[in-house]
Design a protein around this motif. Structure first.
Motif, PDB file in Angstrom:
ATOM      1  N   ARG A   1       0.804  -1.226   0.000  1.00 42.83           N
ATOM      2  CA  ARG A   1       0.000   0.000   0.000  1.00 42.83           C
ATOM      3  C   ARG A   1       0.841   1.284   0.000  1.00 42.83           C
ATOM      4  O   ARG A   1       0.339   2.336  -0.351  1.00 42.83           O
ATOM      5  N   ASN A   2       2.123   1.211   0.405  1.00 44.18           N
ATOM      6  CA  ASN A   2       2.992   2.389   0.346  1.00 44.18           C
ATOM      7  C   ASN A   2       3.813   2.430  -0.948  1.00 44.18           C
ATOM      8  O   ASN A   2       4.519   3.380  -1.208  1.00 44.18           O
TER       9      ASN A   2
ATOM     10  N   ARG B   1      -0.291   4.097  -2.385  1.00 42.42           N
ATOM     11  CA  ARG B   1      -0.079   5.516  -2.129  1.00 42.42           C
ATOM     12  C   ARG B   1       0.969   6.124  -3.060  1.00 42.42           C
ATOM     13  O   ARG B   1       0.852   7.270  -3.492  1.00 42.42           O
TER      14      ARG B   1
END
Length: 182
Positions: free
Chosen positions: A155-156, A161
């Motif tokens: 997710r990073n 993101r």
């Protein structure tokens, strides 16, 4: 692959940090050229003399005149202009001497310490060798930017993101290109 990218991203990042800091400081200075001259500063100084004190305007008399300035200008040459003033060329500037009014005004254009030199590097206005150094720097920046996209996952990373922040980073300059640069 991530291990390879992480290693080279880190090492090249450390290598270019000093250069990037210099470029960043210079970039801020150059961005504000309309507010100040980041390469040169102007030193102005005026002195008042007795009217008619000077007669021949010889090199010796002009030398005595120059000694009265705090900035200690270095004489090069002078001439009498048609307007009745004496123009004295000094290192990095000029003195305008009005013998009838007794006024002498010095203006020097001095290189700003540090800024003059880093701005020349920033604009690649130096030796051809520096152009090659800045091209290599640009290539390293491209590598660091692209490798940074793939170092993190999840997710990073780029699928989370990182994608949105990357898109924002692309859209910001495009916004200014479309709406402010014609």
């Amino acid at each position: 692959m991530r291990r390879f990218l992480r290693k080279w991203h880190r090492d090249l990042g450390y290598f270019i940090t000093g250069i990037l800091l210099i470029y960043a400081v210079s970039g801020i200075a150059l961005n504000h050229r309309k507010d100040w001259n980041p390469d040169y500063s102007v030193v102005s100084e005026s002195i008042q003399l007795k009217k008619g004190e000077w007669k021949t305007y010889s090199s010796e008399e002009i030398g005595q005149l120059l000694q009265q300035f705090e900035a200690a200008p270095v004489y090069k040459k002078h001439f009498n202009s048609d307007e009745g003033v004496v123009k004295v060329f000094v290192e990095n500037g000029m003195v305008i001497f009005d013998p009838t009014g007794g006024q002498a005004k010095l203006e020097l254009l001095l290189k700003r310490p540090v800024f003059y030199h880093i701005n020349k590097l920033h604009m690649a206005a130096t030796l051809k060798a520096w152009v090659w150094v800045s091209d290599v720097l640009a290539a390293i920046l491209i590598f660091v930017a692209l490798s940074g996209l793939f170092i993190l996952k999840g997710r990073n990373g780029l699928t989370g993101r990182g994608l949105w922040l990357t898109l924002l980073g692309i859209l910001l300059p495009l916004f200014f290109i479309v709406f402010y640069i014609s």
